[in-house]
Design a protein around this motif. Structure first.
Motif, PDB file in Angstrom:
ATOM      1  N   PHE B 227       0.814  -1.208   0.000  1.00 37.60           N
ATOM      2  CA  PHE B 227       0.000   0.000   0.000  1.00 37.60           C
ATOM      3  C   PHE B 227       0.852   1.264   0.000  1.00 37.60           C
ATOM      4  O   PHE B 227       0.332   2.365   0.083  1.00 37.60           O
ATOM      5  N   PHE B 230       0.079   4.312  -2.417  1.00 36.55           N
ATOM      6  CA  PHE B 230      -1.187   5.051  -2.402  1.00 36.55           C
ATOM      7  C   PHE B 230      -1.008   6.498  -1.961  1.00 36.55           C
ATOM      8  O   PHE B 230      -1.338   7.432  -2.686  1.00 36.55           O
ATOM      9  N   LEU B 231      -0.436   6.667  -0.776  1.00 37.01           N
ATOM     10  CA  LEU B 231      -0.275   8.023  -0.249  1.00 37.01           C
ATOM     11  C   LEU B 231       0.688   8.841  -1.083  1.00 37.01           C
ATOM     12  O   LEU B 231       0.434  10.003  -1.386  1.00 37.01           O
ATOM     13  N   LEU B 234      -0.832  10.090  -4.239  1.00 35.06           N
ATOM     14  CA  LEU B 234      -1.664  11.269  -4.011  1.00 35.06           C
ATOM     15  C   LEU B 234      -0.819  12.512  -3.806  1.00 35.06           C
ATOM     16  O   LEU B 234      -1.115  13.588  -4.318  1.00 35.06           O
ATOM     17  N   PHE B 237       0.934  13.637  -6.900  1.00 34.13           N
ATOM     18  CA  PHE B 237      -0.017  14.346  -7.743  1.00 34.13           C
ATOM     19  C   PHE B 237      -0.168  15.786  -7.257  1.00 34.13           C
ATOM     20  O   PHE B 237      -0.183  16.725  -8.046  1.00 34.13           O
ATOM     21  N   GLU B 274       0.276  13.972  13.194  1.00 34.64           N
ATOM     22  CA  GLU B 274      -0.880  13.165  12.785  1.00 34.64           C
ATOM     23  C   GLU B 274      -1.783  13.926  11.816  1.00 34.64           C
ATOM     24  O   GLU B 274      -2.626  13.353  11.159  1.00 34.64           O
ATOM     25  N   TRP B 275      -1.582  15.227  11.730  1.00 30.04           N
ATOM     26  CA  TRP B 275      -2.386  16.018  10.786  1.00 30.04           C
ATOM     27  C   TRP B 275      -1.647  16.277   9.486  1.00 30.04           C
ATOM     28  O   TRP B 275      -2.116  17.012   8.633  1.00 30.04           O
ATOM     29  N   ASP B 277      -1.016  14.576   6.769  1.00 36.81           N
ATOM     30  CA  ASP B 277      -1.648  14.245   5.495  1.00 36.81           C
ATOM     31  C   ASP B 277      -2.846  15.138   5.207  1.00 36.81           C
ATOM     32  O   ASP B 277      -3.088  15.520   4.067  1.00 36.81           O
ATOM     33  N   VAL B 278      -3.570  15.481   6.261  1.00 35.72           N
ATOM     34  CA  VAL B 278      -4.691  16.402   6.097  1.00 35.72           C
ATOM     35  C   VAL B 278      -4.171  17.730   5.556  1.00 35.72           C
ATOM     36  O   VAL B 278      -4.736  18.327   4.642  1.00 35.72           O
ATOM     37  N   PHE B 281      -3.336  17.442   1.789  1.00 32.95           N
ATOM     38  CA  PHE B 281      -4.495  17.425   0.898  1.00 32.95           C
ATOM     39  C   PHE B 281      -5.198  18.778   0.898  1.00 32.95           C
ATOM     40  O   PHE B 281      -5.783  19.174  -0.103  1.00 32.95           O
ATOM     41  N   SER B 282      -5.120  19.460   2.041  1.00 31.26           N
ATOM     42  CA  SER B 282      -5.707  20.800   2.060  1.00 31.26           C
ATOM     43  C   SER B 282      -4.951  21.716   1.111  1.00 31.26           C
ATOM     44  O   SER B 282      -5.552  22.547   0.432  1.00 31.26           O
ATOM     45  N   LEU B 284      -3.458  20.740  -1.595  1.00 32.43           N
ATOM     46  CA  LEU B 284      -3.898  20.341  -2.935  1.00 32.43           C
ATOM     47  C   LEU B 284      -5.192  21.048  -3.295  1.00 32.43           C
ATOM     48  O   LEU B 284      -5.332  21.639  -4.372  1.00 32.43           O
ATOM     49  N   ILE B 285      -6.160  20.992  -2.381  1.00 32.90           N
ATOM     50  CA  ILE B 285      -7.464  21.578  -2.684  1.00 32.90           C
ATOM     51  C   ILE B 285      -7.344  23.089  -2.828  1.00 32.90           C
ATOM     52  O   ILE B 285      -7.907  23.680  -3.752  1.00 32.90           O
TER      53      ILE B 285
END
Lengths: 337, 304
Positions: B227, B230-231, B234, B237, B274-275, B277-278, B281-282, B284-285
């Motif tokens: 796996f 996967f991360l 992302l 990307f 622990e944050w 990855d959040v 992705f934030s 990214l958005i």
């Protein structure tokens, strides 16, 4: 209604797929069931079968069927996004999670009545849909796919990191709901709850498909620019699909959480989103009976392939690839164009 | 340790992370450039590369040892193998779908990703595989800053690969053809460019770079599993989008920026690791919302 009159743009395929005249028996069967009379008969039979099922089968089968019906709701919801509007959502489990966690937190931690919590969960899902869809629906569809994937992960990580969501172990002891003094707690009770939900989802999907909005989705899916030239607001139409899909997912999540009584972040992983997507693609994007069939295959398949364990997922993955390459419109394709 | 040293240490960690992201992001951006496909399977090619590198190392370690020399040879083998795999994937799965609706291609790419992932899952049983090497823990002590030799070699290798790619794309006939195909495939066909071959080369290079990153990551972190792609897929990307998707220099820049952001981001108060990855992705958005063309991307009027 003939197969050859299908003007839908379809990718080049092997020659064996290009013989519209020769109808195989199962194709004839499908066509027969698409005329109103037999269709009613089929619907009535299925509903009757769903009602008597728990009485003629084991509790194990009832539990599996309950799960299959949950997937029917989720898949019909994703079908609105992917099948109707043609948007790829890879984080659909996020909405499932929003529904489940909102109800879980409100009922378990704040003692809110289950039925009162439902509207909150639906609003939360709709807001999540607007937040994530609003900005990205203007972009290319590839971006939407990856943003939804990222969003799905954000929701899962957030659920894992916050205290209110119970961290990695999740929430447990979510109270069972009761309706007019009748406590919904046994497997059979929940089975019937999900039968009702699946039927409602089916009816709603069908009504949406036939509606003005449904036709707008079709138009936008086929030719965005032409649709826009005809006065369709493409962003608003897509957002509508996205939010309605989110609400379907949340409904699934709401009842999923009270059915199990416990939820954890891992129930809403990327694999979950993929499984739902697989069911939709497998059955036939945009085709309601196809999607329902896909949902049943995805849930019942693993039960039948139990011995293969880890190979099971590989088999599914190869199946998905094979479908995309050889039968991209799914087992029971949608014909409306 | 003062805040200044800590900052420098974060910078080093960010560079290492950024090197991985950049190598993987390059494959995304190159494939996107030539066939406008978001190759979901790219992260899994990185994972496959790590396993291929692991296999390669066990083949050559008897002769060359499991130090950097052995790892380099294993890495080259992995690049070759995964590069070929990438070409096969393009031929079998993507090529027949090029005329299909966008949704179909995306789902096909997702299916390829799942096939690779689950094949690795079935083969390894979902367990972590230890990637044993003879790499030491030595390094340079610069004041309070510690630079391990592994980090230096890793960043240098990534740099060499990227410079080689840049030269290939800007100086060779194939590189020129690749840039031309990215602009107008039809026109290239009319001018006699073998577009299929160019696409194949692009997949070969992109997959090969992912495999290089995978092997190095395996050697550096010491364990691999099914796996792991996967991360990073992302995040790479995200890096490609930050830099401007379709732009090669952008992907390198985006990778570095993301690596540094992540490294520093985990030390901002209230954003614990622990944050992390959040946080990514934030980003990214946010980038997609505020500047979808990225830093170096060209503005795009086409929409699908």
């Amino acid at each position: 209604m003939s197969d050859s009159s299908n003007p839908r743009p379809s990718p080049p395929r092997s020659s064996s797929q290009r013989e519209p005249e020769a109808r195989r028996p199962w194709q004839r069967l499908i066509i027969a069931f698409e005329s109103p009379g037999p269709r009613r008969a089929l619907q009535a039979t299925i509903v009757l079968l769903l009602i008597v099922m728990p009485w003629i089968s084991s509790q194990y089968t009832t539990v599996i069927l309950t799960n299959a019906l949950l997937y029917v709701v989720l898949c019909l919801g994703l079908n609105i996004v992917v099948g109707y509007a043609g948007l790829l959502d890879l984080g659909y489990a996020a909405f499932f999670a929003v529904g489940a966690y909102t109800v879980g937190i409100l009922t378990q931690q704040f003692g809110v009545n289950f039925w009162v919590a439902i509207p909150f969960a639906l609003v939360a899902a709709a807001i999540a849909g607007i937040i994530i869809g609003g900005p990205t629906l203007r972009l290319r569809s590839d971006y939407l796919a990856i943003v939804t994937l990222g969003f799905g992960e954000i929701v899962r990580f957030t659920a894992r990191n916050l205290e209110i969501t119970g961290g990695a172990s999740g929430l447990s002891h979510i109270p069972e709901p009761s309706l007019f003094g009748w406590r919904i707690d046994s497997a059979i009770d929940f089975y019937y709850v999900f039968v009702v939900l699946a039927i409602l989802a089916y009816v709603a999907s069908q009504r949406l498909f036939d509606s003005r909005l449904g036709r707008a989705w079709l138009y936008v899916r086929h030719d965005e620019d032409a649709a826009e030239a005809m006065g369709i607001n493409r962003v608003r139409i897509k957002l509508a699909a996205y939010v309605i899909g989110a609400i379907f997912g949340a409904i699934g999540g709401i009842f999923f959480s009270v059915n199990l009584g416990a939820i954890s972040p891992e129930s809403f992983s990327f694999q979950q989103s993929v499984l739902i997507l697989l069911a939709v693609v497998l059955g036939g994007m945009g085709k309601i009976p196809g999607v329902i069939l896909g949902a049943f295959i995805v849930v019942l398949g693993p039960e039948l392939l139990r011995e293969f364990d880890t190979l099971r997922l590989l088999i599914f993955a190869v199946l998905l690839l094979a479908i995309m390459l050889f039968r991209p419109s799914g087992i029971w394709p949608e014909k409306r164009a | 340790m003062t805040w200044y040293d800590s900052l420098l240490q974060q910078l080093v960690d960010g560079l290492v992370l950024g090197a991985f992201y950049a190598l993987v992001a390059l494959g995304y951006t190159m494939v996107f450039g030539v066939i406008k496909l978001l190759n979901f399977a790219h992260g899994d090619l990185y994972m496959t590369g790590a396993f291929a590198g692991f296999g390669g190392l066990s083949l050559v370690s008897g002769v060359l040892g499991a130090g950097w020399l052995g790892i380099f040879v294993a890495m080259l083998l992995a690049m070759l193998a995964v590069g070929c795999l990438g070409v096969v994937i393009e031929r079998v799965a993507y090529h027949p779908m090029l005329g299909a609706p966008r949704l179909s291609i995306l789902i096909t790419a997702l299916a390829v990703s799942l096939v690779l992932q689950n094949a690795a899952l079935s083969l390894t049983g979902g367990q972590y595989t230890a990637f044993r090497t003879d790499l030491g823990f030595g390094g340079l002590n610069l004041g309070n800053l510690f630079l391990s030799y592994n980090q230096i070699v890793l960043v240098a290798t990534a740099g060499v690969l990227m410079i080689a790619l840049e030269l290939f794309v800007s100086r060779t006939a194939y590189g020129r053809a690749m840039r031309a195909v990215a602009i107008d495939k039809e026109m290239c066909r009319m001018l006699g460019i073998n577009v299929s071959a160019v696409i194949a080369v692009t997949f070969f290079i992109g997959s090969g770079l992912a495999a290089a990153a995978g092997t190095m990551a395996g050697a550096y972190y010491g364990s691999i599993w099914y796996f792991m792609g996967f991360l990073i897929g992302l995040k790479a990307f995200t890096a490609a989008v930050i830099g401007g998707i379709g732009s090669i220099t952008g992907a390198m820049l985006g990778g570095l920026i993301l690596g540094l952001l992540e490294s520093f981001g985990t030390h901002i108060p209230f954003i614990g690791s622990e944050w992390k990855d959040v946080f990514t992705f934030s980003i990214l958005i946010l980038v997609l919302v505020l500047k979808p063309t990225g830093l170096l991307g060209k503005s795009e009027v086409e929409r699908m």
